[in-house]
Design an enzyme around this catalytic site. Structure first.
Site, PDB file in Angstrom:
ATOM      1  N   ARG A  56      31.913  -5.523 -20.578  1.00 15.77           N
ATOM      2  CA  ARG A  56      31.236  -5.126 -21.813  1.00 15.77           C
ATOM      3  C   ARG A  56      31.682  -6.234 -23.065  1.00 15.77           C
ATOM      4  O   ARG A  56      32.770  -6.300 -23.084  1.00 15.77           O
ATOM      5  CB  ARG A  56      31.213  -3.646 -22.350  1.00 15.77           C
ATOM      6  CG  ARG A  56      30.781  -2.707 -21.485  1.00 15.77           C
ATOM      7  CD  ARG A  56      30.949  -1.253 -21.611  1.00 15.77           C
ATOM      8  NE  ARG A  56      30.259  -0.526 -20.706  1.00 15.77           N
ATOM      9  CZ  ARG A  56      30.731  -0.028 -19.486  1.00 15.77           C
ATOM     10  NH1 ARG A  56      31.855  -0.611 -19.144  1.00 15.77           N
ATOM     11  NH2 ARG A  56      30.011   0.687 -18.654  1.00 15.77           N
ATOM     12  N   HIS A  81      27.863  -6.943 -18.361  1.00 17.98           N
ATOM     13  CA  HIS A  81      27.862  -7.731 -17.258  1.00 17.98           C
ATOM     14  C   HIS A  81      26.777  -8.836 -17.670  1.00 17.98           C
ATOM     15  O   HIS A  81      26.036  -9.272 -16.637  1.00 17.98           O
ATOM     16  CB  HIS A  81      27.510  -6.946 -16.064  1.00 17.98           C
ATOM     17  CG  HIS A  81      28.210  -5.981 -15.546  1.00 17.98           C
ATOM     18  ND1 HIS A  81      29.788  -6.077 -15.837  1.00 17.98           N
ATOM     19  CD2 HIS A  81      28.203  -4.701 -14.869  1.00 17.98           C
ATOM     20  CE1 HIS A  81      30.193  -5.146 -15.226  1.00 17.98           C
ATOM     21  NE2 HIS A  81      29.466  -4.389 -14.582  1.00 17.98           N
ATOM     22  N   HIS A 152      31.406  -7.607  -7.983  1.00 21.66           N
ATOM     23  CA  HIS A 152      31.484  -6.127  -8.134  1.00 21.66           C
ATOM     24  C   HIS A 152      31.379  -5.386  -6.738  1.00 21.66           C
ATOM     25  O   HIS A 152      30.581  -4.751  -6.509  1.00 21.66           O
ATOM     26  CB  HIS A 152      30.154  -5.723  -9.019  1.00 21.66           C
ATOM     27  CG  HIS A 152      30.188  -4.433  -9.746  1.00 21.66           C
ATOM     28  ND1 HIS A 152      30.693  -3.418  -9.328  1.00 21.66           N
ATOM     29  CD2 HIS A 152      29.696  -4.092 -10.881  1.00 21.66           C
ATOM     30  CE1 HIS A 152      30.832  -2.336 -10.110  1.00 21.66           C
ATOM     31  NE2 HIS A 152      29.990  -2.831 -10.950  1.00 21.66           N
ATOM     32  N   ASP A 211      37.217   4.834 -14.173  1.00 28.75           N
ATOM     33  CA  ASP A 211      36.401   3.635 -14.624  1.00 28.75           C
ATOM     34  C   ASP A 211      37.535   2.802 -15.628  1.00 28.75           C
ATOM     35  O   ASP A 211      37.286   2.910 -16.982  1.00 28.75           O
ATOM     36  CB  ASP A 211      35.113   3.791 -15.203  1.00 28.75           C
ATOM     37  CG  ASP A 211      34.273   2.602 -15.542  1.00 28.75           C
ATOM     38  OD1 ASP A 211      34.697   1.462 -15.204  1.00 28.75           O
ATOM     39  OD2 ASP A 211      33.290   2.768 -15.895  1.00 28.75           O
ATOM     40  N   GLU A 260      37.896  -4.420  -8.989  1.00 31.12           N
ATOM     41  CA  GLU A 260      37.292  -5.627  -9.808  1.00 31.12           C
ATOM     42  C   GLU A 260      38.323  -6.317 -10.546  1.00 31.12           C
ATOM     43  O   GLU A 260      38.789  -6.018 -11.561  1.00 31.12           O
ATOM     44  CB  GLU A 260      35.928  -5.311 -10.530  1.00 31.12           C
ATOM     45  CG  GLU A 260      35.144  -4.681  -9.658  1.00 31.12           C
ATOM     46  CD  GLU A 260      34.112  -4.134 -10.774  1.00 31.12           C
ATOM     47  OE1 GLU A 260      33.569  -4.615 -11.571  1.00 31.12           O
ATOM     48  OE2 GLU A 260      34.126  -2.680 -10.885  1.00 31.12           O
TER      49      GLU A 260
END
Length: 293
Positions: A56, A81, A152, A211, A260
């Site tokens: 972001r 993204h 991703h 996350d 990631e």
């Protein structure tokens, strides 16, 4: 769209596609030598290249060299993204192809999704006889800009999509993480890992939905160990190495884990974070290796 197949001497394969320069399958053996695809089709940007800026950028803008650039937004007021038409949605060109390596190329024009500079991008996938999948990222620009690439990809080491991952054992070489606000925007702090995020010693993933961006220990831009994940049932493992400073752990989709490697979210607003600025005459490079065992 036709898949591009990488095959090593053991007959293990990686499938790729120009749509999003994505990996669509990674077929490797379990402890009994049974082959299965461990790459999960989780929809959206799964398996695809994320750019120009992975994760972001807050409020859909950033300042560089005294100029403020307004970006296309696609998550409330924020840019996620790379924006609504990020690189995962593009059809990449196949620049080079062999049995063990494919290079994709993409030209992103000046002003694309609001980002300055014409960006020339290349992403190469290499598949070794030791079941190591190497991803090399390269980019150049004709104006100062910001760049942050990742893939991703989601994995399920059982080879059966949807199989629970809570029992996986995970180790992450990170003593700190970047906490975020309610919109998943980093606060700018680097905080020591707490009890739920401390994976410095391998332990089970558990039921918590992660996350979280981990700040990898000892980052100096060289290829270094980031993480190891293993499935006790199948015996499959993945060792992750990267030149990137961070790794986003995501377990928000059932039966899938994402590791990631990337720079930190919203770095243009946080001078203390590793810089994502790319200038004319420079080349952005990054490498991540997934070693399957």
């Amino acid at each position: 769209m036709d898949a591009l197949l990488l095959t090593n001497a053991n007959g293990n394969t990686v499938s790729l596609t120009p749509a999003g320069a994505a990996m669509t399958s990674v077929v490797v053996p379990d402890r009994t030598r049974k082959l299965a695809n461990v790459c999960v089709d989780a929809g959206g940007s799964a398996g695809k290249i994320i750019g120009r800026y992975a994760n972001r950028i807050a409020r859909g803008s950033f300042e560089l060299d005294g100029t403020t650039f307004a970006l296309a937004t696609n998550e409330g007021p924020n840019t996620l993204h790379g924006g609504p038409d990020g690189f995962s949605k593009r059809l990449w060109d196949v620049a080079e192809q062999s049995a063990s390596r494919v290079t994709f190329a993409l030209t992103s024009p000046d002003g694309d999704q609001g980002f300055p500079g014409a960006l020339e991008c290349r992403v190469s996938y290499s598949w070794s006889d030791q079941n190591a999948l190497r991803i090399d990222y390269m980019a150049t620009t004709d104006k100062p800009t910001v760049v942050n690439f990742t893939n991703h990809v989601y994995f399920n080491l059982s080879g059966v999509a949807g199989t629970p991952i809570e029992h996986y054992r995970l180790q992450i070489a990170a003593s700190a993480y970047t906490p975020t606000d309610a919109e998943s925007i980093p606060t700018g702090a680097l905080v020591p890992v707490d009890a739920t995020r401390d994976f410095r010693t391998a332990r089970t993933v558990g039921t918590e939905k992660y996350d979280c961006n981990f700040v990898l220990d000892g980052w100096d831009g060289s290829l270094h160990h980031a993480a190891t994940v293993s499935d006790p049932d199948s015996g499959r493992t993945i060792d992750v190495e990267t030149t990137q400073p961070g790794m986003q752990l995501f377990t928000g989709k059932p039966g899938a884990i994402a590791l990631e490697t990337q720079h930190f979210a919203d770095s243009p607003h946080h001078p203390a974070f590793p810089s994502t600025v790319l200038r004319p005459g420079e080349m952005f490079t990054a490498t991540t290796v997934y070693r399957f065992g």
